[in-house]
Scaffold this motif. Structure first.
Motif, PDB file in Angstrom:
ATOM      1  N   UNK A 195       0.825  -1.212   0.000  1.00 16.49           N
ATOM      2  CA  UNK A 195       0.000   0.000   0.000  1.00 16.49           C
ATOM      3  C   UNK A 195       0.859   1.261   0.000  1.00 16.49           C
ATOM      4  N   UNK A 196       1.930   1.275   0.823  1.00 17.07           N
ATOM      5  CA  UNK A 196       2.830   2.432   0.853  1.00 17.07           C
ATOM      6  C   UNK A 196       3.618   2.559  -0.456  1.00 17.07           C
ATOM      7  N   UNK A 197       4.069   1.427  -0.983  1.00 17.95           N
ATOM      8  CA  UNK A 197       4.932   1.487  -2.164  1.00 17.95           C
ATOM      9  C   UNK A 197       4.135   1.815  -3.423  1.00 17.95           C
ATOM     10  N   UNK A 198       2.868   1.448  -3.428  1.00 15.84           N
ATOM     11  CA  UNK A 198       1.996   1.843  -4.544  1.00 15.84           C
ATOM     12  C   UNK A 198       1.945   3.369  -4.642  1.00 15.84           C
ATOM     13  N   UNK A 225       8.679  12.405   4.761  1.00 14.25           N
ATOM     14  CA  UNK A 225       8.407  12.051   3.372  1.00 14.25           C
ATOM     15  C   UNK A 225       7.349  10.960   3.245  1.00 14.25           C
ATOM     16  N   UNK A 226       6.638  10.682   4.322  1.00 14.52           N
ATOM     17  CA  UNK A 226       5.583   9.675   4.249  1.00 14.52           C
ATOM     18  C   UNK A 226       4.262  10.325   3.854  1.00 14.52           C
ATOM     19  N   UNK A 227       3.505   9.621   3.020  1.00 17.49           N
ATOM     20  CA  UNK A 227       2.141  10.044   2.720  1.00 17.49           C
ATOM     21  C   UNK A 227       1.294   8.829   2.414  1.00 17.49           C
ATOM     22  N   UNK A 228       0.021   8.930   2.698  1.00 16.46           N
ATOM     23  CA  UNK A 228      -0.935   7.887   2.349  1.00 16.46           C
ATOM     24  C   UNK A 228      -1.516   8.185   0.970  1.00 16.46           C
ATOM     25  N   UNK A 229      -2.190   7.199   0.399  1.00 10.67           N
ATOM     26  CA  UNK A 229      -2.798   7.383  -0.919  1.00 10.67           C
ATOM     27  C   UNK A 229      -3.890   8.445  -0.846  1.00 10.67           C
ATOM     28  N   UNK A 230      -4.000   9.295  -1.862  1.00 15.59           N
ATOM     29  CA  UNK A 230      -5.064  10.307  -1.859  1.00 15.59           C
ATOM     30  C   UNK A 230      -6.436   9.632  -1.894  1.00 15.59           C
ATOM     31  N   UNK A 231      -7.355  10.150  -1.121  1.00 16.83           N
ATOM     32  CA  UNK A 231      -8.677   9.525  -1.018  1.00 16.83           C
ATOM     33  C   UNK A 231      -9.616   9.952  -2.138  1.00 16.83           C
ATOM     34  N   UNK A 232      -9.279  11.037  -2.829  1.00 17.68           N
ATOM     35  CA  UNK A 232     -10.222  11.615  -3.786  1.00 17.68           C
ATOM     36  C   UNK A 232      -9.823  11.445  -5.248  1.00 17.68           C
ATOM     37  N   UNK A 233      -8.792  10.615  -5.545  1.00 19.96           N
ATOM     38  CA  UNK A 233      -8.395  10.411  -6.933  1.00 19.96           C
ATOM     39  C   UNK A 233      -7.704   9.067  -7.091  1.00 19.96           C
ATOM     40  N   UNK A 234      -7.865   8.430  -8.242  1.00 22.12           N
ATOM     41  CA  UNK A 234      -7.174   7.151  -8.480  1.00 22.12           C
ATOM     42  C   UNK A 234      -5.683   7.379  -8.706  1.00 22.12           C
ATOM     43  N   UNK A 235      -4.887   6.367  -8.400  1.00 22.51           N
ATOM     44  CA  UNK A 235      -3.447   6.474  -8.606  1.00 22.51           C
ATOM     45  C   UNK A 235      -3.110   6.236 -10.078  1.00 22.51           C
TER      46      UNK A 235
END
Length: 280
Positions: A195-198, A225-235
């Motif tokens: 999940x982090x590396x994605x 430099x850590x962040x989670x995946x954005x909740x409002x847009x696809x990667x």
């Protein structure tokens, strides 16, 4: 010189022996995703290109390996300490040290074009799956990536042990690239996970230059430099501002071509040097 464990003396670089296993896992993931009707996570031509890049990388490492071996052994010859590798604390210290220096190597590879020219290969896939993991640049040794890990030899870790730990880290990172929605619960706070590396591979603006860790994610949390995946847009995946290619040679060397053109266009030596060390 401290005695080395017998298994370390006879160790082969894990990356070479792991390649057939990696291909088997790539095939299994591909079959599973097709059966689960998640074909959007895979592209057969892109996967084949990744295999071609990986074969070139293995050959390049075999040819250029001595370039890195000599500085490591010179540094180890002038080491500050003799760190025993027949103790648990010695291996724990090596693991943490490798993780620390890998974080800064990886961060620099995203912020310095000279290093990015090699590392961009790993981010060139437009699909995030296990085949993306084996896209590794051919010019890492030539560009001096090994310099980041020389302090470990100066401290007193044997070069063979450093190489083994880095190789095992690459094996761990291979499994971070799975297209499957793997989550590890509370371990997500400590370990680098799929999940982090994605997020690290995503080209979304909020994901750029984030989550640099190898096995651990703690240094990203410590250094901001850590962040989670954005909740409002696809990667989205692939190199920002670059056309994708399925030609292994172009994948491996095109960023060097872009860098060379920019260096040639720079009017002064100072400007040329700035191009080499500037951010991508």
């Amino acid at each position: 010189m401290p005695d080395l464990p017998a298994f370390l003396i006879n160790a082969k670089p894990p990356l070479f022996g792991f390649f057939p296993i990696a291909l088997a896992f790539i095939a299994l993931e591909l079959i599973y995703m097709k059966l689960a009707h998640h074909d959007a996570d895979h592209d057969t031509s892109e996967t084949a290109a990744s295999v071609g890049v990986a074969i070139g990388d293995i050959l390049a490492r075999m040819i250029t390996g001595v370039i890195a071996a000599v500085p490591f052994y010179v540094c180890y010859r002038h080491r500050l300490l003799d760190i025993p590798l027949n103790t648990a604390w010695g291996w724990i210290a090596l693991f943490l040290g490798t993780e620390f220096f890998y974080y800064w190597f990886h961060r620099a590879s995203h912020r310095i074009r000279w290093l990015w020219a090699t590392h961009a290969v790993h981010h060139s896939a437009t699909h995030f799956n296990l085949s993306a993991a084996i896209r590794l640049g051919w010019t890492g040794t030539i560009s001096g990536a090994f310099v980041f890990f020389l302090p470990l030899a100066i401290i007193g870790f044997h070069p063979l042990a450093i190489g083994l730990m880095l190789g095992l880290g690459l094996v761990y990172q291979f499994f971070l690239h799975t297209a499957l929605p793997v989550k590890l619960g509370p371990l997500e706070w400590i370990l680098n996970t799929p999940q982090h590396h994605r997020v690290h591979h995503a080209s979304n603006e909020t994901c750029l230059d984030k989550n640099y860790g190898s096995v651990l994610i703690v240094f990203d949390r410590l250094f901001g430099t850590f962040t989670a995946a954005p909740a409002d847009e696809p990667l989205r995946f692939g190199l920002k501002g670059r056309e994708p290619s399925n030609n292994p040679i172009r994948i491996a060397l095109s960023e060097w071509s872009h860098l060379w053109c920019d260096v040639k266009r720079a009017p002064t030596l100072r400007a040329k040097a700035k191009v080499l060390i500037s951010a991508p």
